[in-house]
Design an enzyme around this catalytic site. Structure first.
Site, PDB file in Angstrom:
ATOM      1  N   ASP A   1      39.075 144.262  31.614  1.00  0.00           N
ATOM      2  CA  ASP A   1      37.975 144.750  31.525  1.00  0.00           C
ATOM      3  C   ASP A   1      36.853 144.787  30.152  1.00  0.00           C
ATOM      4  OD1 ASP A   1      35.594 145.812  32.543  1.00  0.00           O
ATOM      5  OD2 ASP A   1      36.785 148.487  32.714  1.00  0.00           O
TER       6      ASP A   1
ATOM      7  N   PHE B   1      33.365 148.104  40.630  1.00  0.00           N
ATOM      8  CA  PHE B   1      34.976 148.315  40.116  1.00  0.00           C
ATOM      9  C   PHE B   1      36.315 149.031  41.421  1.00  0.00           C
ATOM     10  CE2 PHE B   1      37.459 152.731  40.139  1.00  0.00           C
ATOM     11  CZ  PHE B   1      38.332 152.613  39.191  1.00  0.00           C
ATOM     12  N   VAL B   2      37.167 148.312  41.462  1.00  0.00           N
ATOM     13  CA  VAL B   2      38.234 147.872  42.786  1.00  0.00           C
ATOM     14  C   VAL B   2      39.624 148.861  42.000  1.00  0.00           C
ATOM     15  CG1 VAL B   2      36.927 145.527  42.183  1.00  0.00           C
ATOM     16  CG2 VAL B   2      39.425 146.306  40.638  1.00  0.00           C
TER      17      VAL B   2
HETATM   18  P1  IMP Z   1      39.747 147.286  29.148  1.00  0.00           P
HETATM   19  O1  IMP Z   1      40.622 147.752  28.030  1.00  0.00           O
HETATM   20  O2  IMP Z   1      38.898 147.914  29.786  1.00  0.00           O
HETATM   21  O3  IMP Z   1      40.114 145.861  29.214  1.00  0.00           O
HETATM   22  O4  IMP Z   1      40.152 147.950  30.857  1.00  0.00           O
HETATM   23  C1  IMP Z   1      41.575 147.633  31.342  1.00  0.00           C
HETATM   24  C2  IMP Z   1      42.378 148.944  31.969  1.00  0.00           C
HETATM   25  O5  IMP Z   1      40.862 149.406  32.490  1.00  0.00           O
HETATM   26  C3  IMP Z   1      43.011 148.347  32.665  1.00  0.00           C
HETATM   27  O6  IMP Z   1      44.770 148.097  32.428  1.00  0.00           O
HETATM   28  C4  IMP Z   1      42.796 149.081  33.869  1.00  0.00           C
HETATM   29  O7  IMP Z   1      43.705 150.858  34.240  1.00  0.00           O
HETATM   30  C5  IMP Z   1      41.913 150.048  34.374  1.00  0.00           C
HETATM   31  N1  IMP Z   1      41.001 149.370  34.572  1.00  0.00           N
HETATM   32  C6  IMP Z   1      39.412 148.193  34.270  1.00  0.00           C
HETATM   33  N2  IMP Z   1      38.580 148.079  35.266  1.00  0.00           N
HETATM   34  C7  IMP Z   1      38.715 149.059  36.284  1.00  0.00           C
HETATM   35  C8  IMP Z   1      38.341 149.063  37.921  1.00  0.00           C
HETATM   36  O8  IMP Z   1      37.617 148.136  38.114  1.00  0.00           O
HETATM   37  N3  IMP Z   1      39.541 149.681  39.206  1.00  0.00           N
HETATM   38  C9  IMP Z   1      39.972 150.580  38.151  1.00  0.00           C
HETATM   39  N4  IMP Z   1      41.178 150.442  37.143  1.00  0.00           N
HETATM   40  C10 IMP Z   1      40.239 149.832  35.592  1.00  0.00           C
END
Ligand code: IMP
Ligand code: MG
Length: 187
Positions: free
Chosen positions: A109, A159-160
């Protein structure tokens, strides 16, 4: 409903990827990884909890000797927005000296989680190489610029849940990936 039998699937507004689509894509990814790491010492480090289901399915599609390990971090502290900080839950890091490491997460994300883990493993664990695999990648501009080496599917900025992905700790056990109906998201 907190207890009792619940049809979690009925909480979804739409299904993005069903079980057979996920299974087929995970098999393709396993095939690719098998070709790329042939003859190399491979350790897959899953990011818990979200990466657990993907890890279990992917490793059975990789036809090589490999080791698995895990790392526990949190960047979402409930809700649907990333907190902006990555907390490591463990003090002991995996043994990765001289190994080719494949960090595995459910979704990429903002990029903060993957970059923080990558940096930490590179500085603390002397791996031979570090690459990454995610089942989903959000097509957004990232807070920390990083892309995964292997991506299952690209999704939009929504959000999934399901197949390891949670909303406030729930829905990880849904076998498909979908978007929650807004009535199940507390504002
Ligand atoms: P980042 O550090 O923002 O790249 O987020 C990654 C972490 O956020 C992942 O390991 C997921 O656990 C959580 N995450 C990000 N987007 C989603 C989503 O759409 N649904 C559920 N968890 C998410
Ligand atoms: Mg997570």
């Amino acid at each position: 409903m907190e207890s009792g039998r619940t049809n979690l699937k009925s909480h979804l507004e739409s299904i993005l990827f069903d079980q057979s689509q996920i299974r087929a894509r995970v098999a393709e990814m396993g095939e690719q990884i098998t070709r790329d790491f042939e003859g190399e010492p491979l350790t897959i480090v899953a990011v818990l909890q979200g990466g657990a289901l993907f890890m279990a399915d992917l490793i059975r599609e990789i036809h090589l000797p490999l080791e698995i390990d895990s790392i526990s971090v949190a960047s979402y502290h409930g809700g649907t927005e990333s907190s902006g900080t990555v907390q490591f839950h463990q003090t002991k890091m995996p043994e990765l000296d001289g190994r080719n490491v494949l960090i595995l997460d459910d979704i990429l994300d903002s990029g903060r989680t993957l970059s923080a883990i990558r940096r930490r493993l590179e500085t603390d664990c002397s791996p031979k190489s570090v690459r990454s695999v995610v089942l989903l990648s959000k097509a957004i501009s990232r807070a920390t610029p990083i892309e995964a080496d292997y991506v299952g599917f690209t999704v939009g900025n929504e959000f999934v849940v399901g197949y390891g992905l949670d909303y406030e700790g729930r829905y990880r056990n849904l076998p498909m990936i979908g978007v929650l109906q807004s009535e199940y998201i507390s504002s």
